[in-house]
Design a protein around this motif. Sequence first.
Motif, PDB file in Angstrom:
ATOM      1  N   ILE A   4       0.866  -1.171   0.000  1.00  0.00           N
ATOM      2  CA  ILE A   4       0.000   0.000   0.000  1.00  0.00           C
ATOM      3  C   ILE A   4       0.903   1.222   0.000  1.00  0.00           C
ATOM      4  CG2 ILE A   4      -1.794   1.257   1.259  1.00  0.00           C
ATOM      5  CD1 ILE A   4      -2.289  -1.641   2.618  1.00  0.00           C
ATOM      6  N   ILE A   5       0.646   2.142  -0.942  1.00  0.00           N
ATOM      7  CA  ILE A   5       1.485   3.317  -1.090  1.00  0.00           C
ATOM      8  C   ILE A   5       0.613   4.564  -1.061  1.00  0.00           C
ATOM      9  CG2 ILE A   5       3.023   4.581  -2.644  1.00  0.00           C
ATOM     10  CD1 ILE A   5       4.021   1.854  -3.662  1.00  0.00           C
ATOM     11  N   GLY A   6       0.959   5.481  -0.161  1.00  0.00           N
ATOM     12  CA  GLY A   6       0.303   6.777  -0.113  1.00  0.00           C
ATOM     13  C   GLY A   6       1.171   7.817  -0.786  1.00  0.00           C
ATOM     14  N   CYS A   7       0.543   8.659  -1.627  1.00  0.00           N
ATOM     15  CA  CYS A   7       1.271   9.693  -2.353  1.00  0.00           C
ATOM     16  C   CYS A   7       0.690  11.061  -2.030  1.00  0.00           C
ATOM     17  CB  CYS A   7       1.164   9.449  -3.857  1.00  0.00           C
ATOM     18  SG  CYS A   7       1.892   7.893  -4.386  1.00  0.00           S
ATOM     19  N   GLY A   8       1.538  12.086  -2.172  1.00  0.00           N
ATOM     20  CA  GLY A   8       1.068  13.446  -1.980  1.00  0.00           C
ATOM     21  C   GLY A   8       2.113  14.319  -1.312  1.00  0.00           C
ATOM     22  N   THR A  44       5.895  12.460  -3.204  1.00  0.00           N
ATOM     23  CA  THR A  44       5.689  12.798  -4.614  1.00  0.00           C
ATOM     24  C   THR A  44       6.701  12.094  -5.519  1.00  0.00           C
ATOM     25  OG1 THR A  44       7.077  14.760  -4.396  1.00  0.00           O
ATOM     26  CG2 THR A  44       4.706  15.060  -4.041  1.00  0.00           C
ATOM     27  N   ALA A  45       7.353  11.057  -5.017  1.00  0.00           N
ATOM     28  CA  ALA A  45       8.429  10.381  -5.750  1.00  0.00           C
ATOM     29  C   ALA A  45       7.913   9.179  -6.537  1.00  0.00           C
ATOM     30  CB  ALA A  45       9.516   9.951  -4.775  1.00  0.00           C
ATOM     31  N   LEU A  92      13.260  14.172 -13.227  1.00  0.00           N
ATOM     32  CA  LEU A  92      12.572  13.057 -12.574  1.00  0.00           C
ATOM     33  C   LEU A  92      11.368  13.505 -11.760  1.00  0.00           C
ATOM     34  CD1 LEU A  92      15.441  10.660 -11.485  1.00  0.00           C
ATOM     35  CD2 LEU A  92      13.788  10.374 -13.313  1.00  0.00           C
ATOM     36  N   HIS A  93      11.228  14.810 -11.502  1.00  0.00           N
ATOM     37  CA  HIS A  93      10.047  15.299 -10.793  1.00  0.00           C
ATOM     38  C   HIS A  93       8.788  15.129 -11.635  1.00  0.00           C
ATOM     39  CE1 HIS A  93      12.189  16.865  -7.365  1.00  0.00           C
ATOM     40  NE2 HIS A  93      13.074  17.375  -8.188  1.00  0.00           N
ATOM     41  N   ASP A  94       8.970  14.960 -12.944  1.00  0.00           N
ATOM     42  CA  ASP A  94       7.833  14.741 -13.832  1.00  0.00           C
ATOM     43  C   ASP A  94       7.401  13.275 -13.860  1.00  0.00           C
ATOM     44  OD1 ASP A  94       7.837  17.421 -14.519  1.00  0.00           O
ATOM     45  OD2 ASP A  94       9.143  17.099 -16.260  1.00  0.00           O
ATOM     46  N   PHE A  95       8.143  12.398 -13.225  1.00  0.00           N
ATOM     47  CA  PHE A  95       7.848  10.961 -13.210  1.00  0.00           C
ATOM     48  C   PHE A  95       6.922  10.689 -12.030  1.00  0.00           C
ATOM     49  CE2 PHE A  95       8.621   6.476 -12.384  1.00  0.00           C
ATOM     50  CZ  PHE A  95       8.745   5.936 -13.657  1.00  0.00           C
ATOM     51  N   ARG A  96       5.630  10.465 -12.334  1.00  0.00           N
ATOM     52  CA  ARG A  96       4.596  10.319 -11.307  1.00  0.00           C
ATOM     53  C   ARG A  96       4.253   8.840 -11.097  1.00  0.00           C
ATOM     54  NH1 ARG A  96       2.739  13.476 -15.435  1.00  0.00           N
ATOM     55  NH2 ARG A  96       1.292  11.791 -15.841  1.00  0.00           N
ATOM     56  N   TRP A  97       3.335   8.565 -10.156  1.00  0.00           N
ATOM     57  CA  TRP A  97       2.972   7.172  -9.871  1.00  0.00           C
ATOM     58  C   TRP A  97       2.297   6.519 -11.068  1.00  0.00           C
ATOM     59  CZ3 TRP A  97      -2.050   6.233 -10.484  1.00  0.00           C
ATOM     60  CH2 TRP A  97      -2.987   7.211 -10.167  1.00  0.00           C
TER      61      TRP A  97
END
Length: 156
Positions: A4-8, A44-45, A92-97
């Motif tokens: 389980i992964i939380g993003c934000g 956000t990684a 790499l900041h443009d690489f989203r989940w």
Amino acid sequence: MLTIIGCGNLNRSDDAVGVIIAQRLQKYLAENPHPHVRVYDCGTAGMEVMFQARGSKQLVIIDASSTGSEPGAVFKVPGKELEAMPEPSYNLHDFRWDNALAAGRKIFQNNFPEDVTVYLIEAANLGLGLELSPVVKDSADLVFEEVAALISQNIN
């Protein structure tokens, strides 16, 4: 293995909802341990999402959304519906989940989860701030309960 992964982003009000739910689930899992369930706060990684998902059978991602829907609306979407190859970039900041799902499947092949569910909670406020809006907090409680029940199924 269930991952389980939380993003934000914790500094952007409702954008933090995935991270906050992941942190709550980590506490829940500390009280109800199971060797086949992992919970991560990936912020956000996108690259972190890809690497943490590797080797799992089942993956759940939780994040905020901004679609113009009713604030607090919860969308439960199959990961296949949302995965997208990244646009060519040096950043790499443009690489989203969503990019992590497509790239992870391509790179890791059979060692990447096929069973992917994404929970998206529609944000009311994405401005700078450290608190969830009340409607998003209520939705976060609902998603937490649903994912905690999924963990319980994997424990029993």
